[in-house]
Design an enzyme around this catalytic site. Structure first.
Site, PDB file in Angstrom:
ATOM      1  N   ASP A  34       0.825  -1.210   0.000  1.00 55.62           N
ATOM      2  CA  ASP A  34       0.000   0.000   0.000  1.00 55.62           C
ATOM      3  C   ASP A  34       0.865   1.268   0.000  1.00 55.62           C
ATOM      4  O   ASP A  34       1.996   1.261   0.511  1.00 55.62           O
ATOM      5  CB  ASP A  34      -0.911  -0.012   1.242  1.00 55.62           C
ATOM      6  N   HIS A  51       2.788   2.862  -9.097  1.00 54.25           N
ATOM      7  CA  HIS A  51       2.525   1.415  -9.155  1.00 54.25           C
ATOM      8  C   HIS A  51       3.699   0.686  -9.808  1.00 54.25           C
ATOM      9  O   HIS A  51       4.064  -0.415  -9.395  1.00 54.25           O
ATOM     10  CB  HIS A  51       1.236   1.137  -9.938  1.00 54.25           C
ATOM     11  N   LEU A 148       9.899 -21.274  -4.978  1.00 50.17           N
ATOM     12  CA  LEU A 148       9.123 -20.188  -4.354  1.00 50.17           C
ATOM     13  C   LEU A 148       7.727 -20.190  -4.969  1.00 50.17           C
ATOM     14  O   LEU A 148       7.582 -20.107  -6.190  1.00 50.17           O
ATOM     15  CB  LEU A 148       9.788 -18.833  -4.598  1.00 50.17           C
TER      16      LEU A 148
HETATM   17  C1  FPP Z   1      -1.912   0.103  -3.365  1.00 48.37           C
HETATM   18  O1  FPP Z   1      -1.442   1.442  -3.349  1.00 48.37           O
HETATM   19  C2  FPP Z   1      -1.403  -0.620  -4.554  1.00 48.37           C
HETATM   20  C3  FPP Z   1      -2.170  -1.061  -5.588  1.00 48.37           C
HETATM   21  C4  FPP Z   1      -3.620  -0.832  -5.672  1.00 48.37           C
HETATM   22  C5  FPP Z   1      -1.577  -1.760  -6.742  1.00 48.37           C
HETATM   23  C6  FPP Z   1      -0.350  -2.567  -6.408  1.00 48.37           C
HETATM   24  C7  FPP Z   1       0.214  -3.057  -7.659  1.00 48.37           C
HETATM   25  C8  FPP Z   1       1.516  -3.201  -7.897  1.00 48.37           C
HETATM   26  C9  FPP Z   1       2.597  -2.925  -6.923  1.00 48.37           C
HETATM   27  C10 FPP Z   1       1.924  -3.729  -9.221  1.00 48.37           C
HETATM   28  C11 FPP Z   1       1.864  -5.215  -9.178  1.00 48.37           C
HETATM   29  C12 FPP Z   1       1.544  -5.783 -10.459  1.00 48.37           C
HETATM   30  C13 FPP Z   1       1.591  -7.117 -10.700  1.00 48.37           C
HETATM   31  C14 FPP Z   1       1.229  -7.617 -12.022  1.00 48.37           C
HETATM   32  C15 FPP Z   1       2.002  -8.095  -9.672  1.00 48.37           C
HETATM   33  P1  FPP Z   1      -2.545   2.590  -3.509  1.00 48.37           P
HETATM   34  O2  FPP Z   1      -2.831   2.746  -4.971  1.00 48.37           O
HETATM   35  O3  FPP Z   1      -3.727   2.235  -2.646  1.00 48.37           O
HETATM   36  O4  FPP Z   1      -1.809   3.856  -2.980  1.00 48.37           O
HETATM   37  P2  FPP Z   1      -2.361   4.893  -1.880  1.00 48.37           P
HETATM   38  O5  FPP Z   1      -2.726   4.060  -0.668  1.00 48.37           O
HETATM   39  O6  FPP Z   1      -1.225   5.807  -1.623  1.00 48.37           O
HETATM   40  O7  FPP Z   1      -3.557   5.565  -2.475  1.00 48.37           O
HETATM   41 MG    MG Z   2      -4.110   2.463  -0.612  1.00 49.68          MG
END
Ligand code: FPP
Ligand code: MG
Length: 299
Positions: A34, A51, A148
């Protein structure tokens, strides 16, 4: 690249060795990655760049997990709730996933060399068909790896997972009797049917919530929250989580042993070993396999 070529500094190697020799290492770790957008905002980047940095950090984390001896990782990459985000962000996230799964297919040897098996857990039906196919291919070509186990929760919520489990029972369980329906059977139809529960859940960004992630599986899991945004996570943050687990394990191990015994006992008391239930569970596996094969071989 899914597994980073992380170059350790000498004191990091020492810290990893101390952690490995000093106590329990979780067998299965789960990540709620997150804080990507807040990180992006703090760096004046677009959300998708946050992301994308998040993915790069996941690949470092996977390297650390392999090197410290963790056998299974489950990571929350896309919640069903995320479909409610702006059209642009949803499209960008799905495109990022397309790129990363395609990367597995085009560079098959790389993940196989590391022995990583990919399992995507979630409601694939909610995803565009081309992405479903890429996911199915990535899962199929890595299915023989066993160093893994990487479970990627994509188009996932825990409530939906439980609902799908009940649907599976209704769809495939014609022969089941009312006395076969119990907690154990519902658990056996979750996406995580072949995995032990996570030992440690690691959530970044200061949010102290579970957010509909693995709620069935987390009852004995140590939960570690840290304020850092996911794309900023360092080896030291990761090791702090492992250390928290090691400290908690001193108290928890006896309790978890007891729970495992109860779990085994429960199976004996609830028809789990009956021919009828075992046949049903084999049907579930072969049905899921058939769906994957048909997706991965269709054009
Ligand atoms: C949460 O941060 C993260 C996500 C919703 C997406 C996580 C995805 C990745 C790290 C890419 C992974 C991809 C694959 C194919 C494995 P947020 O968007 O909620 O950020 P915030 O809490 O600051 O709003
Ligand atoms: Mg978030």
């Amino acid at each position: 690249m899914w597994i980073s070529d992380y170059k350790y500094k000498w004191h990091e190697i020492l810290a990893m060795k101390i952690m490995r020799s000093g106590g329990y290492i979780p067998r299965h770790i789960a990540f709620v990655m997150d804080g990507n957008r807040r990180y992006a905002k703090s760096q004046h980047l677009r959300n998708i760049e946050g992301h994308s940095h998040g993915f790069d950090k996941l690949s470092k984390c996977l390297r650390w997990c392999l090197d410290i001896g963790i056998k299974e990782v489950t990571t929350f990459a896309f919640s069903i709730e995320n479909f409610k985000r702006s059209e642009e962000e949803v499209k960008d996230l799905l495109d990022l996933a397309r790129e990363k799964f395609l990367n597995i297919i085009n560079d098959e040897a790389k993940l196989n060399e590391h022995g990583v098996r990919i399992l995507v857990i979630g409601n694939l039906n909610l995803l565009p068909e081309d992405l479903q196919k890429l996911i199915a291919k990535a899962m199929t070509i890595t299915e023989h790896n066993d160093k893994l186990f990487l479970n990627i929760a994509f188009s996932y919520t825990s409530r939906d997972e439980m609902t799908q489990s009940v649907e599976t029972i209704l769809k495939l369980g014609d022969e089941l009797q009312p006395e076969d329906i119990n907690e154990r059977l519902i658990e056996e139809c979750l996406y995580t049917r072949h995995s032990p529960p996570p030992d440690l859940l690691f959530r970044t960004s200061g949010e102290t919530r579970i957010s509909d992630f693995m709620m069935w599986q987390l009852s004995t899991t140590v939960i570690y929250f840290t304020n850092i945004f996911w794309p900023e996570i360092t080896l030291w943050n990761f090791l702090s989580g492992i250390f928290a687990y090691q400290r908690a394990s001193i108290r928890l191990e006896a309790f978890k042993r007891q729970k495992r015994l109860e779990h085994a006992q429960q199976a004996k008391n609830c028809n789990y070993y009956s021919d009828r239930v075992q046949l049903f569970l084999r049907t579930v596996d072969s049905y899921r396999k058939k769906v994957l094969v048909s997706l991965s071989t269709s054009n």
